[in-house]
Design a protein around this motif. Structure first.
Motif, PDB file in Angstrom:
ATOM      1  N   MET A 132      19.090 -34.146  15.488  1.00 48.71           N
ATOM      2  CA  MET A 132      20.185 -35.106  15.413  1.00 48.71           C
ATOM      3  C   MET A 132      20.888 -34.988  14.060  1.00 48.71           C
ATOM      4  O   MET A 132      20.335 -34.461  13.100  1.00 48.71           O
ATOM      5  CB  MET A 132      19.654 -36.531  15.595  1.00 48.71           C
ATOM      6  CG  MET A 132      19.010 -36.778  16.951  1.00 48.71           C
ATOM      7  SD  MET A 132      18.325 -38.459  17.101  1.00 48.71           S
ATOM      8  CE  MET A 132      19.844 -39.436  17.098  1.00 48.71           C
ATOM      9  N   THR A 133      22.111 -35.484  13.981  1.00 48.55           N
ATOM     10  CA  THR A 133      22.841 -35.471  12.717  1.00 48.55           C
ATOM     11  C   THR A 133      22.424 -36.667  11.874  1.00 48.55           C
ATOM     12  O   THR A 133      21.895 -37.673  12.398  1.00 48.55           O
ATOM     13  CB  THR A 133      24.357 -35.534  12.950  1.00 48.55           C
ATOM     14  OG1 THR A 133      24.696 -36.808  13.529  1.00 48.55           O
ATOM     15  CG2 THR A 133      24.807 -34.415  13.879  1.00 48.55           C
ATOM     16  N   ARG A 134      22.669 -36.556  10.576  1.00 45.86           N
ATOM     17  CA  ARG A 134      22.347 -37.661   9.673  1.00 45.86           C
ATOM     18  C   ARG A 134      23.132 -38.915  10.064  1.00 45.86           C
ATOM     19  O   ARG A 134      22.618 -40.033   9.973  1.00 45.86           O
ATOM     20  CB  ARG A 134      22.681 -37.279   8.222  1.00 45.86           C
ATOM     21  CG  ARG A 134      21.800 -36.177   7.654  1.00 45.86           C
ATOM     22  CD  ARG A 134      22.235 -35.817   6.250  1.00 45.86           C
ATOM     23  NE  ARG A 134      22.111 -36.955   5.348  1.00 45.86           N
ATOM     24  CZ  ARG A 134      21.014 -37.233   4.651  1.00 45.86           C
ATOM     25  NH1 ARG A 134      19.961 -36.444   4.756  1.00 45.86           N
ATOM     26  NH2 ARG A 134      20.974 -38.278   3.843  1.00 45.86           N
ATOM     27  N   GLU A 135      24.396 -38.726  10.514  1.00 48.75           N
ATOM     28  CA  GLU A 135      25.223 -39.866  10.901  1.00 48.75           C
ATOM     29  C   GLU A 135      24.638 -40.584  12.111  1.00 48.75           C
ATOM     30  O   GLU A 135      24.618 -41.834  12.170  1.00 48.75           O
ATOM     31  CB  GLU A 135      26.653 -39.392  11.228  1.00 48.75           C
ATOM     32  CG  GLU A 135      27.467 -38.922  10.032  1.00 48.75           C
ATOM     33  CD  GLU A 135      27.025 -37.543   9.518  1.00 48.75           C
ATOM     34  OE1 GLU A 135      26.316 -36.826  10.271  1.00 48.75           O
ATOM     35  OE2 GLU A 135      27.376 -37.215   8.370  1.00 48.75           O
ATOM     36  N   GLU A 136      24.149 -39.813  13.086  1.00 47.06           N
ATOM     37  CA  GLU A 136      23.545 -40.419  14.272  1.00 47.06           C
ATOM     38  C   GLU A 136      22.301 -41.221  13.909  1.00 47.06           C
ATOM     39  O   GLU A 136      22.082 -42.328  14.429  1.00 47.06           O
ATOM     40  CB  GLU A 136      23.191 -39.331  15.292  1.00 47.06           C
ATOM     41  CG  GLU A 136      24.404 -38.685  15.955  1.00 47.06           C
ATOM     42  CD  GLU A 136      24.045 -37.474  16.781  1.00 47.06           C
ATOM     43  OE1 GLU A 136      24.820 -37.120  17.688  1.00 47.06           O
ATOM     44  OE2 GLU A 136      22.968 -36.866  16.511  1.00 47.06           O
ATOM     45  N   ILE A 137      21.494 -40.656  13.017  1.00 46.01           N
ATOM     46  CA  ILE A 137      20.259 -41.343  12.615  1.00 46.01           C
ATOM     47  C   ILE A 137      20.592 -42.579  11.789  1.00 46.01           C
ATOM     48  O   ILE A 137      19.956 -43.635  11.933  1.00 46.01           O
ATOM     49  CB  ILE A 137      19.358 -40.387  11.820  1.00 46.01           C
ATOM     50  CG1 ILE A 137      18.939 -39.210  12.705  1.00 46.01           C
ATOM     51  CG2 ILE A 137      18.118 -41.118  11.300  1.00 46.01           C
ATOM     52  CD1 ILE A 137      18.298 -38.067  11.966  1.00 46.01           C
ATOM     53  N   GLU A 138      21.606 -42.475  10.930  1.00 44.72           N
ATOM     54  CA  GLU A 138      22.027 -43.616  10.128  1.00 44.72           C
ATOM     55  C   GLU A 138      22.501 -44.738  11.024  1.00 44.72           C
ATOM     56  O   GLU A 138      22.221 -45.922  10.767  1.00 44.72           O
ATOM     57  CB  GLU A 138      23.141 -43.177   9.165  1.00 44.72           C
ATOM     58  CG  GLU A 138      23.531 -44.228   8.140  1.00 44.72           C
ATOM     59  CD  GLU A 138      22.418 -44.545   7.170  1.00 44.72           C
ATOM     60  OE1 GLU A 138      21.768 -43.604   6.685  1.00 44.72           O
ATOM     61  OE2 GLU A 138      22.196 -45.748   6.899  1.00 44.72           O
ATOM     62  N   ALA A 139      23.206 -44.396  12.108  1.00 43.15           N
ATOM     63  CA  ALA A 139      23.695 -45.405  13.062  1.00 43.15           C
ATOM     64  C   ALA A 139      22.521 -46.112  13.737  1.00 43.15           C
ATOM     65  O   ALA A 139      22.562 -47.331  13.952  1.00 43.15           O
ATOM     66  CB  ALA A 139      24.595 -44.758  14.101  1.00 43.15           C
TER      67      ALA A 139
END
Length: 261
Positions: free
Chosen positions: A249-256
């Motif tokens: 997963m992308t960092r943005e997806e995980i941050e979300a």
């Protein structure tokens, strides 16, 4: 190899030591008599992208030597030493050394960059004699060579005696031994939790995808499984970069995901 002697007497020099328990890293920073900077990392588990991490850490060490606007000729050589408990490079050498050189003539651009990659796992692939001095004795000791060979290693490398005496002292101290055992158990538990979360999350994702019986359903199920895995790893306190590498997963997806927890 001046850094070797610096490594041997780390506790007699001005050093900064950090132990990042969650990532199973011992990070030692030291300085030689010439002012050269050393960054010695001991890594138990594979964090992935180690080559890029190594360049980043070296660059950070080099960059932070002087404030902006200062004279560049004051920059000192920086040496990064990675001691890894796993195989990393596509060769059979347990000790690989990298410098910055011109492709055709081999002339060095500058001697300021030096990177050592030491892979303890590859020692088993070599017939290493116990009758010579130098780095290999330290590596065999770090790897946990049979105690019956300690005297030979100590004869080959007298500076090992201090490390052996310290280890003997700690092994006889009940509190120190309990702390060591607890640390080893924590490392094993952490690895098992990560692997368990990955397997459970992926299994749920595939199961839900199969239930839908169509390719789109499987894809969505896998994505949901990755998200569930990421949520579990976030709950365990695993950093975002490690989760991204483990799940894809992308960092943005995980941050979300972390925002909605």
């Amino acid at each position: 190899m001046e850094w070797l002697w610096g490594f041997c007497i780390l506790f007699e020099n001005d050093i900064i030591m950090r132990k990042r328990h969650k990532q199973s890293i011992m990070d030692i920073k030291a300085k030689t008599a010439k002012g050269e900077l050393l960054n010695i990392k001991m890594q138990l588990f594979n964090p992935y992208h180690m080559e890029k991490r190594t360049l980043f850490y070296w660059a950070e060490m080099y960059y932070h030597q002087i404030p902006k606007g200062s004279n560049y000729n004051t920059l000192k050589k920086c040496v990064t030493i990675n001691i890894l408990n796993y195989s990393c490079l596509p060769n059979d050498r347990y000790h690989s050394v990298f410098h910055l050189r011109e492709d055709h003539t081999g002339i060095p651009l500058l001697d300021d960059i030096e990177i050592h990659v030491i892979e303890l796992a590859k020692l088993d692939r070599h017939s290493v004699p116990l009758d010579r001095g130098g780095l290999v004795n330290w590596l065999l000791f770090l790897q946990g060579v049979d105690k019956s060979n300690w005297e030979v290693l100590k004869m080959n490398e007298p500076m090992l005696k201090k490390a052996m005496d310290t280890l003997e002292f700690l092994s006889q101290d009940a509190a120190a031994r309990m702390a060591y055992d607890a640390r080893m158990k924590a490392l094993s538990d952490e690895k098992s939790r990560i692997e368990g979360a990955l397997e459970e999350g992926m299994a749920k994702g595939i199961e839900k995808g199969i239930e839908k019986g169509i390719e789109k359903g499987i894809e969505k199920g896998i994505m949901k499984g990755k998200a569930e895995t990421a949520v579990k790893l976030l709950a365990l306190g695993i950093d975002i970069q490690t989760i991204a590498e483990a799940t894809g997963m992308t960092r943005e997806e995980i941050e979300a995901l972390r925002q909605v927890q």
